[in-house]
Design an enzyme around this catalytic site. Structure first.
Site, PDB file in Angstrom:
ATOM      1  N   CYS A   2      14.137   5.753  49.328  1.00 18.09           N
ATOM      2  CA  CYS A   2      14.952   5.285  48.210  1.00 18.09           C
ATOM      3  C   CYS A   2      15.555   6.403  47.381  1.00 18.09           C
ATOM      4  CB  CYS A   2      14.102   4.411  47.312  1.00 18.09           C
ATOM      5  SG  CYS A   2      12.830   5.358  46.487  1.00 18.09           S
ATOM      6  N   GLU A 105       8.838   3.975  47.033  1.00 15.88           N
ATOM      7  CA  GLU A 105       9.693   2.861  47.424  1.00 15.88           C
ATOM      8  C   GLU A 105       9.493   1.719  46.419  1.00 15.88           C
ATOM      9  OE1 GLU A 105      11.881   3.016  49.622  1.00 15.88           O
ATOM     10  OE2 GLU A 105      11.257   4.416  51.182  1.00 15.88           O
TER      11      GLU A 105
END
Length: 229
Positions: A2, A105
């Site tokens: 991410c 994440e």
């Protein structure tokens, strides 16, 4: 992946994990890096090989070619496309390892906000991530165009059902081979496509939502967590 990670150990800790006997050219500093919640365009420590020497530098996370300055810098590249993508052609030969302690994440678990997770190796060793980039060397002083991208792979359905992509990480032995300028590009492509570490090498924990605030850079973002079910 991410775009958020931790890199808090020092250069010499990461060198020890790589087990490279070569002399070190260290422009990354001797103190712990103490990056607990780093995001692009943070300056991260990376390793690349310069002749017979291992070199450490602090380089911006994110890169784009000089002919694409009107486009946003990329922070990662797909493993199945990077070797033959014109966007990355100039830096494909310039392999690097980004050693990190963990990455984050965010998971939609049905609440009003996504739940952040910390992902790290089960043995707590540094995670050796593959990357390519443009960075300083003997004939190239640091400049504003330096940067790097992580190489990411399909995480085979999503690591812990969280995300479709994860960084391509290597064992120390393969990381050394990846860094070696004598490793043919065909072999380097094989390593990144077929020999990255499996999901089973990692574990994950829920962490407090304040990690979502990029201004929160304290060690507390990784110290308070719950083991996931």
């Amino acid at each position: 992946m991410c775009g958020r990670l931790s890199q808090y150990h020092g250069i010499h800790d990461f060198v020890a994990a790589l087990s490279i006997p070569n002399a070190l050219i260290n422009y990354g500093g001797d103190q712990p890096l103490e990056l607990y919640n780093a995001a692009p365009p943070a300056q991260l420590a990376l390793f690349h090989q310069e002749g017979q020497f291992l070199r450490a530098d602090r380089v911006r996370w994110g890169w784009r070619p000089h002919w694409a300055m009107d486009r946003a810098a990329s922070i990662k590249a797909r493993v199945d496309r990077i070797a033959h993508n014109p966007f990355f052609r100039a830096i494909w030969p310039h392999r690097a390892i980004i050693p990190i302690d963990n990455w984050f994440e965010w998971v939609d678990e049905g609440g009003p906000k996504k739940q952040p997770y910390l992902i790290r190796r089960k043995d707590r060793a540094p995670i050796l991530c593959t990357a390519i980039g443009q960075y300083p060397h003997a004939e190239h002083e640091p400049d504003e165009h330096d940067g790097f991208v992580f190489i990411c792979a399909d995480s085979k359905g999503g690591m812990v059902a969280m995300h479709d992509w994860q960084p391509v990480t290597l064992s120390p032995e393969l990381a050394r081979e990846w860094l070696n300028p004598a490793t043919p590009k065909e072999r380097a492509e094989q390593i990144m496509l077929l020999q990255w570490e499996p999901t089973e090498a990692f574990e994950w924990f829920k962490v407090d939502r304040p990690v979502g605030n990029i201004r929160n850079r304290q060690s507390s973002v990784i110290n308070r967590y719950q083991r996931s079910v």
